[in-house]
Design an enzyme around this catalytic site. Structure first.
Site, mmCIF file in Angstrom:
data_model
loop_
_atom_site.group_PDB
_atom_site.id
_atom_site.type_symbol
_atom_site.label_atom_id
_atom_site.label_comp_id
_atom_site.label_asym_id
_atom_site.label_seq_id
_atom_site.Cartn_x
_atom_site.Cartn_y
_atom_site.Cartn_z
ATOM 1 N N ARG A 231 -1.146 -7.722 -0.054
ATOM 2 C CA ARG A 231 -2.264 -8.203 -0.860
ATOM 3 C C ARG A 231 -1.708 -8.916 -2.090
ATOM 4 O O ARG A 231 -0.678 -8.513 -2.648
ATOM 5 C CB ARG A 231 -3.141 -7.028 -1.333
ATOM 6 C CG ARG A 231 -4.006 -6.425 -0.242
ATOM 7 C CD ARG A 231 -5.135 -7.362 0.183
ATOM 8 N NE ARG A 231 -6.008 -6.766 1.178
ATOM 9 C CZ ARG A 231 -5.895 -6.932 2.495
ATOM 10 N NH1 ARG A 231 -4.925 -7.688 2.990
ATOM 11 N NH2 ARG A 231 -6.756 -6.368 3.331
ATOM 12 N N HIS A 279 -3.251 -16.384 4.141
ATOM 13 C CA HIS A 279 -3.729 -15.045 4.506
ATOM 14 C C HIS A 279 -4.018 -14.954 6.008
ATOM 15 O O HIS A 279 -5.103 -14.547 6.430
ATOM 16 C CB HIS A 279 -4.965 -14.632 3.695
ATOM 17 C CG HIS A 279 -5.203 -13.145 3.735
ATOM 18 N ND1 HIS A 279 -5.767 -12.429 2.716
ATOM 19 C CD2 HIS A 279 -4.928 -12.228 4.692
ATOM 20 C CE1 HIS A 279 -5.845 -11.149 3.040
ATOM 21 N NE2 HIS A 279 -5.336 -11.004 4.265
HETATM 22 P P1 NAP Z 1 -1.006 2.135 6.485
HETATM 23 O O1 NAP Z 1 -0.748 2.503 7.887
HETATM 24 O O2 NAP Z 1 -2.015 2.895 5.712
HETATM 25 O O3 NAP Z 1 0.400 2.190 5.732
HETATM 26 C C1 NAP Z 1 0.522 2.120 4.357
HETATM 27 C C2 NAP Z 1 1.923 2.548 3.952
HETATM 28 O O4 NAP Z 1 2.076 2.400 2.540
HETATM 29 C C3 NAP Z 1 2.185 4.024 4.263
HETATM 30 O O5 NAP Z 1 3.503 4.189 4.718
HETATM 31 C C4 NAP Z 1 2.005 4.694 2.905
HETATM 32 O O6 NAP Z 1 2.749 5.884 2.739
HETATM 33 C C5 NAP Z 1 2.540 3.614 1.997
HETATM 34 N N1 NAP Z 1 2.041 3.789 0.627
HETATM 35 C C6 NAP Z 1 0.772 3.776 0.183
HETATM 36 N N2 NAP Z 1 0.726 4.004 -1.148
HETATM 37 C C7 NAP Z 1 2.002 4.177 -1.545
HETATM 38 C C8 NAP Z 1 2.597 4.460 -2.784
HETATM 39 N N3 NAP Z 1 1.878 4.622 -3.910
HETATM 40 N N4 NAP Z 1 3.945 4.584 -2.830
HETATM 41 C C9 NAP Z 1 4.685 4.437 -1.714
HETATM 42 N N5 NAP Z 1 4.173 4.163 -0.494
HETATM 43 C C10 NAP Z 1 2.840 4.038 -0.416
HETATM 44 O O7 NAP Z 1 -1.430 0.597 6.373
HETATM 45 P P2 NAP Z 1 -1.091 -0.598 7.389
HETATM 46 O O8 NAP Z 1 -2.037 -0.580 8.531
HETATM 47 O O9 NAP Z 1 0.360 -0.574 7.673
HETATM 48 O O10 NAP Z 1 -1.462 -1.859 6.477
HETATM 49 C C11 NAP Z 1 -0.804 -2.087 5.244
HETATM 50 C C12 NAP Z 1 -1.473 -3.195 4.467
HETATM 51 O O11 NAP Z 1 -1.142 -4.455 5.034
HETATM 52 C C13 NAP Z 1 -3.004 -3.207 4.473
HETATM 53 O O12 NAP Z 1 -3.512 -2.290 3.518
HETATM 54 C C14 NAP Z 1 -3.335 -4.629 4.116
HETATM 55 O O13 NAP Z 1 -3.464 -4.762 2.718
HETATM 56 C C15 NAP Z 1 -2.110 -5.411 4.587
HETATM 57 N N6 NAP Z 1 -2.412 -6.336 5.707
HETATM 58 C C16 NAP Z 1 -2.268 -7.676 5.503
HETATM 59 C C17 NAP Z 1 -2.511 -8.548 6.553
HETATM 60 C C18 NAP Z 1 -2.322 -10.015 6.382
HETATM 61 O O14 NAP Z 1 -2.644 -10.791 7.282
HETATM 62 N N7 NAP Z 1 -1.762 -10.461 5.289
HETATM 63 C C19 NAP Z 1 -2.923 -8.069 7.806
HETATM 64 C C20 NAP Z 1 -3.074 -6.704 7.960
HETATM 65 C C21 NAP Z 1 -2.816 -5.836 6.901
HETATM 66 P P3 NAP Z 1 2.429 7.192 3.646
HETATM 67 O O15 NAP Z 1 2.794 6.799 5.060
HETATM 68 O O16 NAP Z 1 3.332 8.221 3.120
HETATM 69 O O17 NAP Z 1 0.974 7.458 3.494
HETATM 70 C C1 GLV Z 2 -5.879 -8.379 6.626
HETATM 71 O O1 GLV Z 2 -5.552 -8.782 5.569
HETATM 72 C C2 GLV Z 2 -6.090 -6.996 6.921
HETATM 73 O O2 GLV Z 2 -6.143 -6.184 5.989
HETATM 74 O O3 GLV Z 2 -6.229 -6.681 8.110
#
Ligand code: NAP
Ligand code: GLV
Length: 316
Positions: A231, A279
């Site tokens: 983000r 994005h």
């Molecule tokens: P997720 O499965 O919830 O993983 C988040 C990770 O971040 C987890 O390992 C979590 O730790 C860690 N985390 C959260 N807060 C933290 C902190 N304060 N300190 C250290 N580590 C922390 O999420 P995801 O599905 O992988 O997605 C991640 C993010 O990618 C989304 O929230 C979104 O913003 C972004 N995204 C972007 C796109 C794009 O096209 N640009 C597409 C999809 C997603 P724990 O495992 O210990 O809980």
């Molecule tokens: C895209 O940014 C997502 O959060 O899936």
């Protein structure tokens, strides 16, 4: 009481998002979950399920029988921050193979782009200049992933398979083969040590807002790279420009921005060492998302807990 097809209707509440690809995807992959696109004036009182990307408060307050909100993406910070959504309604984050696959592909693509300094070759070609370019082997290159969740751990696995040295940082300790895991704020400095390509795949929360800043850049080796696919709010934009100016960072790939679309005249547009995508590092794929939502609705109907429910206290 048996559940009817009508009970499974999923209300698509868009805010500019197009439903065109979703309607045929649900018809083909989840025909027993009727996909209904919200229209002004529609009576929505009976809907139990909704899928939303950006909040639309006036509609949500009319959903008196709502049981589950499916976030259209993985990041649900906007839905969690919407006071019109009652706390009792679970918000399910999008976790589906199309979205994960797209992100893994993006991270590998951009990692190789910087590992091979392809931008240097592109610059040289534009100037008709032959360069003798050296680059290390992947196993000599240290990648660090902020966030080892669904996306971060999948990206880490592929980078390891490709031969890179990978470490990751998360809140809790992880066990991903050949990936050194660092946990919590106190281990952030150790994690950053020696990271040449820093990839951000964190959720945006109160704790992670502005986390990619001068303090972090100054702990990376000179000439490092940033890839932010999470983000825009994670990044301190002024600190990035300064780090690029000082050579602390050699280049950055940005998929996400504080304001999207990136405003006209923003210094990132024409920066020679900032590579941008709009994005779309990864996209939710309607066909695979339909299968996942149907699976979750079936779990919910049979009394099983929903999966990937965002935790309101943690903020993700
Ligand atoms: P997720 O499965 O919830 O993983 C988040 C990770 O971040 C987890 O390992 C979590 O730790 C860690 N985390 C959260 N807060 C933290 C902190 N304060 N300190 C250290 N580590 C922390 O999420 P995801 O599905 O992988 O997605 C991640 C993010 O990618 C989304 O929230 C979104 O913003 C972004 N995204 C972007 C796109 C794009 O096209 N640009 C597409 C999809 C997603 P724990 O495992 O210990 O809980
Ligand atoms: C895209 O940014 C997502 O959060 O899936």
């Amino acid at each position: 009481m048996s559940v009817t097809r009508k009970d499974r209707r999923l209300l698509f509440i868009g805010a500019g998002e197009r439903a065109d690809d979703w309607v045929p995807a649900f018809a083909a992959q989840a025909p027993d979950v009727p996909f209904i696109v919200y229209e002004d004036g529609m009576d929505v009182g009976a809907f139990r399920y909704a899928i939303i990307w950006r909040p639309n408060p006036p509609v949500v307050t009319q959903l008196s029988n709502l049981e589950v909100i499916f976030g259209m993406g993985a990041g649900v910070e906007r839905l969690l921050g919407d006071p019109s959504i009652p706390d009792r309604i679970p918000i399910v984050r999008m976790v589906e193979p199309g979205l994960t696959g797209g992100m893994v592909e993006y991270v590998l693509w951009q990692t190789i782009y910087h590992h091979r300094r392809i931008w240097e070759l592109e610059e040289a070609q534009r100037e008709a200049r032959w360069v003798n370019q050296y680059y290390p082997a992947p196993w000599e290159r240290q990648i660090g992933i902020l966030g080892l969740g669904q996306l971060g751990s999948a990206a880490a696995r592929l980078l390891v398979e490709y031969g890179f040295k990978v470490k990751g940082w998360s809140r809790s300790r992880k066990s991903v083969d050949e990936v050194k895991s660092f946990a919590g704020a106190e281990e952030l400095p150790q994690f950053l040590e020696g990271v040449e390509i820093l990839v951000c795949l964190l959720p945006l929360t109160a704790d992670t807002q502005g986390i990619i800043n001068a303090g972090v850049f100054n702990q990376l080796p000179m000439g490092s790279i940033l890839i932010n696919a999470a983000r825009g709010g994670h990044l301190n934009e002024a600190d990035l420009l300064q780090a690029l100016g000082s050579g602390r960072l050699a280049a950055a790939t940005l998929d996400v921005f504080h304001v999207e679309p990136l405003p006209e005249g923003h210094p990132f547009w024409l920066h020679p060492r900032i590579f941008m995508t709009p994005h779309n590092a990864s996209l939710t794929h309607p066909a695979t998302a339909a299968i996942e939502i149907k699976r979750q609705i079936e779990r919910h109907e049979s009394g099983l807990p929903l999966e990937h429910v965002a935790d309101r206290n943690r903020g993700y």
